[in-house]
Design an enzyme around this catalytic site. Structure first.
Site, PDB file in Angstrom:
ATOM      1  N   ASN A 169       0.809  -1.221   0.000  1.00  0.00           N
ATOM      2  CA  ASN A 169       0.000   0.000   0.000  1.00  0.00           C
ATOM      3  C   ASN A 169       0.847   1.278   0.000  1.00  0.00           C
ATOM      4  OD1 ASN A 169       0.873  -0.175   2.605  1.00  0.00           O
ATOM      5  ND2 ASN A 169      -1.141  -0.147   3.563  1.00  0.00           N
ATOM      6  N   HIS A 204       3.995   4.213   4.510  1.00  0.00           N
ATOM      7  CA  HIS A 204       3.783   4.053   5.955  1.00  0.00           C
ATOM      8  C   HIS A 204       3.798   5.445   6.578  1.00  0.00           C
ATOM      9  CE1 HIS A 204       4.423   3.050  10.193  1.00  0.00           C
ATOM     10  NE2 HIS A 204       5.325   4.008  10.174  1.00  0.00           N
ATOM     11  N   GLU A 219       9.969   6.142  15.868  1.00  0.00           N
ATOM     12  CA  GLU A 219      10.231   5.734  14.477  1.00  0.00           C
ATOM     13  C   GLU A 219      11.261   6.647  13.803  1.00  0.00           C
ATOM     14  OE1 GLU A 219       5.898   3.598  13.663  1.00  0.00           O
ATOM     15  OE2 GLU A 219       6.472   5.340  12.465  1.00  0.00           O
TER      16      GLU A 219
HETATM   17  P1  ATP Z   1       1.317   1.789   8.265  1.00  0.00           P
HETATM   18  O1  ATP Z   1       1.595   1.371   9.685  1.00  0.00           O
HETATM   19  O2  ATP Z   1       2.128   1.023   7.239  1.00  0.00           O
HETATM   20  O3  ATP Z   1       1.379   3.256   8.077  1.00  0.00           O
HETATM   21  P2  ATP Z   1      -1.474   1.518   8.810  1.00  0.00           P
HETATM   22  O4  ATP Z   1      -1.204   2.184  10.112  1.00  0.00           O
HETATM   23  O5  ATP Z   1      -2.534   2.091   7.926  1.00  0.00           O
HETATM   24  O6  ATP Z   1      -0.191   1.403   7.917  1.00  0.00           O
HETATM   25  P3  ATP Z   1      -1.379  -0.985  10.263  1.00  0.00           P
HETATM   26  O7  ATP Z   1      -2.613  -1.562  10.831  1.00  0.00           O
HETATM   27  O8  ATP Z   1      -0.413  -0.301  11.175  1.00  0.00           O
HETATM   28  O9  ATP Z   1      -1.818  -0.012   9.060  1.00  0.00           O
HETATM   29  O10 ATP Z   1      -0.638  -2.137   9.465  1.00  0.00           O
HETATM   30  C1  ATP Z   1       0.706  -1.974   9.075  1.00  0.00           C
HETATM   31  C2  ATP Z   1       0.877  -2.464   7.663  1.00  0.00           C
HETATM   32  O11 ATP Z   1       0.670  -3.864   7.632  1.00  0.00           O
HETATM   33  C3  ATP Z   1      -0.129  -1.911   6.643  1.00  0.00           C
HETATM   34  O12 ATP Z   1       0.254  -0.677   6.090  1.00  0.00           O
HETATM   35  C4  ATP Z   1      -0.141  -2.999   5.589  1.00  0.00           C
HETATM   36  O13 ATP Z   1       0.965  -2.843   4.702  1.00  0.00           O
HETATM   37  C5  ATP Z   1       0.061  -4.249   6.401  1.00  0.00           C
HETATM   38  N1  ATP Z   1      -1.229  -4.879   6.689  1.00  0.00           N
HETATM   39  C6  ATP Z   1      -2.137  -4.492   7.594  1.00  0.00           C
HETATM   40  N2  ATP Z   1      -3.212  -5.299   7.610  1.00  0.00           N
HETATM   41  C7  ATP Z   1      -2.969  -6.240   6.660  1.00  0.00           C
HETATM   42  C8  ATP Z   1      -3.680  -7.369   6.183  1.00  0.00           C
HETATM   43  N3  ATP Z   1      -4.871  -7.692   6.675  1.00  0.00           N
HETATM   44  N4  ATP Z   1      -3.111  -8.094   5.188  1.00  0.00           N
HETATM   45  C9  ATP Z   1      -1.896  -7.782   4.697  1.00  0.00           C
HETATM   46  N5  ATP Z   1      -1.171  -6.740   5.109  1.00  0.00           N
HETATM   47  C10 ATP Z   1      -1.695  -5.972   6.064  1.00  0.00           C
HETATM   48 MG    MG Z   2       0.406   1.616  11.407  1.00  0.00          MG
END
Ligand code: ATP
Ligand code: MG
Length: 137
Positions: free
Chosen positions: A112, A115, A126
């Protein structure tokens, strides 16, 4: 004024999207005050995402983040942490608002493109994970 950590993930660097994504940050009033391209080892990626170690996607996430180079950056601005997350859009690109980075560029929930730190304490940790005091002006 606030600072947050941003990562341009491997799917973004691979597709030469760093300029387009950085334009979105700058248009939103976020200043890029530090930036470097690095290739994380699996151990480093695993440490960075340690908070997710019990989630089912952890292994896949660590493997992806260590697969190719990333660009790690510090963004600065008013409410930079929240503003960055707004510009990024929802984690799942299918749920991301029009005009957000993930809506335009993300390939999937995992790949996606970006981050962003999610709170003041995590932003501080971080930023310190990737940048020394000397690299931050
Ligand atoms: P980030 O921490 O990367 O900024 P976020 O805070 O929107 O993203 P988090 O819930 O912290 O999302 O999850 C961290 C990362 O893990 C996500 O950005 C995504 O790349 C991956 N991720 C999260 N949920 C899933 C899932 N269900 N399947 C695959 N990858 C996932
Ligand atoms: Mg996150």
């Amino acid at each position: 004024i606030e600072r947050t950590l941003s990562i341009l993930k491997p799917d973004a660097t691979r597709r030469n999207l760093t300029g387009k994504i950085n334009a979105k940050f700058e248009e939103a009033g976020l200043r890029i005050v530090a930036s470097k391209r690095i290739h994380l080892s699996p151990a480093q990626a695993g440490k960075f995402y340690e908070v997710h170690k019990d989630r089912p996607f952890y292994g896949e996430l660590v493997e992806f983040m260590a697969s190719e180079p990333v660009v790690v950056q510090v963004l600065e601005g008013e409410n930079a942490i929240a503003k960055n997350r707004e510009v990024m859009g929802a984690t799942n690109p299918a749920n991301a608002d029009e005009g957000t980075i993930r809506k335009e560029f993300a390939l999937s929930m995992g790949e996606n493109s970006v981050h962003g730190s999610d709170a003041a304490d995590t932003a501080k940790d971080e930023i310190a994970f990737f940048f020394s005091g000397l690299e931050l002006v």
